[in-house]
Design a protein around this motif. Sequence first.
Motif, PDB file in Angstrom:
ATOM      1  N   GLU A  59       0.953  -1.231   0.084  1.00 55.64           N
ATOM      2  CA  GLU A  59      -0.043  -0.098   0.088  1.00 55.64           C
ATOM      3  C   GLU A  59       0.852   1.310  -0.060  1.00 55.64           C
ATOM      4  O   GLU A  59       1.750   1.474   0.880  1.00 55.64           O
ATOM      5  N   ILE A  60       0.766   2.177  -0.979  1.00 56.78           N
ATOM      6  CA  ILE A  60       1.484   3.241  -0.994  1.00 56.78           C
ATOM      7  C   ILE A  60       0.619   4.598  -0.914  1.00 56.78           C
ATOM      8  O   ILE A  60      -0.403   4.826  -1.666  1.00 56.78           O
ATOM      9  N   ASP A  61       0.700   5.181   0.288  1.00 59.93           N
ATOM     10  CA  ASP A  61      -0.231   5.989   0.610  1.00 59.93           C
ATOM     11  C   ASP A  61       0.629   7.683   0.577  1.00 59.93           C
ATOM     12  O   ASP A  61       1.530   8.012   1.327  1.00 59.93           O
ATOM     13  N   ALA A  62       0.079   8.379  -0.429  1.00 63.68           N
ATOM     14  CA  ALA A  62       0.792   9.632  -0.698  1.00 63.68           C
ATOM     15  C   ALA A  62      -0.333  10.940  -0.439  1.00 63.68           C
ATOM     16  O   ALA A  62      -0.269  11.938  -0.817  1.00 63.68           O
ATOM     17  N   SER A  63      -1.108  10.378   0.618  1.00 67.61           N
ATOM     18  CA  SER A  63      -2.358  11.252   0.818  1.00 67.61           C
ATOM     19  C   SER A  63      -1.973  12.788   1.590  1.00 67.61           C
ATOM     20  O   SER A  63      -2.571  13.631   1.773  1.00 67.61           O
TER      21      SER A  63
END
Length: 184
Positions: free
Chosen positions: A86-90
Amino acid sequence: MRKYIYIMTMFLAIITTLVVAKTYALFETNATSSKNLSIGAWHIEVNGEDISLAETITLDDFTYTGSTHTESGYFAPGSTAVFDIEIDASDCDVSVGYELTIDDSAIDDYPNIYFSIKNMDTNTELTSNTYSGISYLNDQDRVVNLRITLVWDDNALYNESDNTLIGEELEFDINANFEQYIGV
């Protein structure tokens, strides 16, 4: 009359001096300013870990699937090993470009073992060891869910080479590169 000319000359000299001084003041500007520039946030998480704090993240939570002839928790011909990223750039204030590259040199001699990468959000799948994409600033959801699958085809042509892996461990490095995306 001389006195009058002298007074007029003095008067014109004073006026000329005042005009020149006032004109000079128009071209000279002394100003100072101070501005605090806000830097955009750069906070990306991979499987819940902040990549700015950790250069190496260990992913060892594989889920194995196989046949009834393979003991649970082992990778063997006819089985797959799966793990999710999971890549989270939020929390980033910029668009983020990313590229994942799996170093699959450990399986170069085994053509029946290969990787596939599936974007779980778009349902697109690549049989590759590289995946790249962009998380745009205006995307509603800036979390990317990828599923990396290691497949070991049970093919009788490769039985001899498969036997060389008995009792061995396979290790793979996944290099992730993140950069600010600047569109053209």
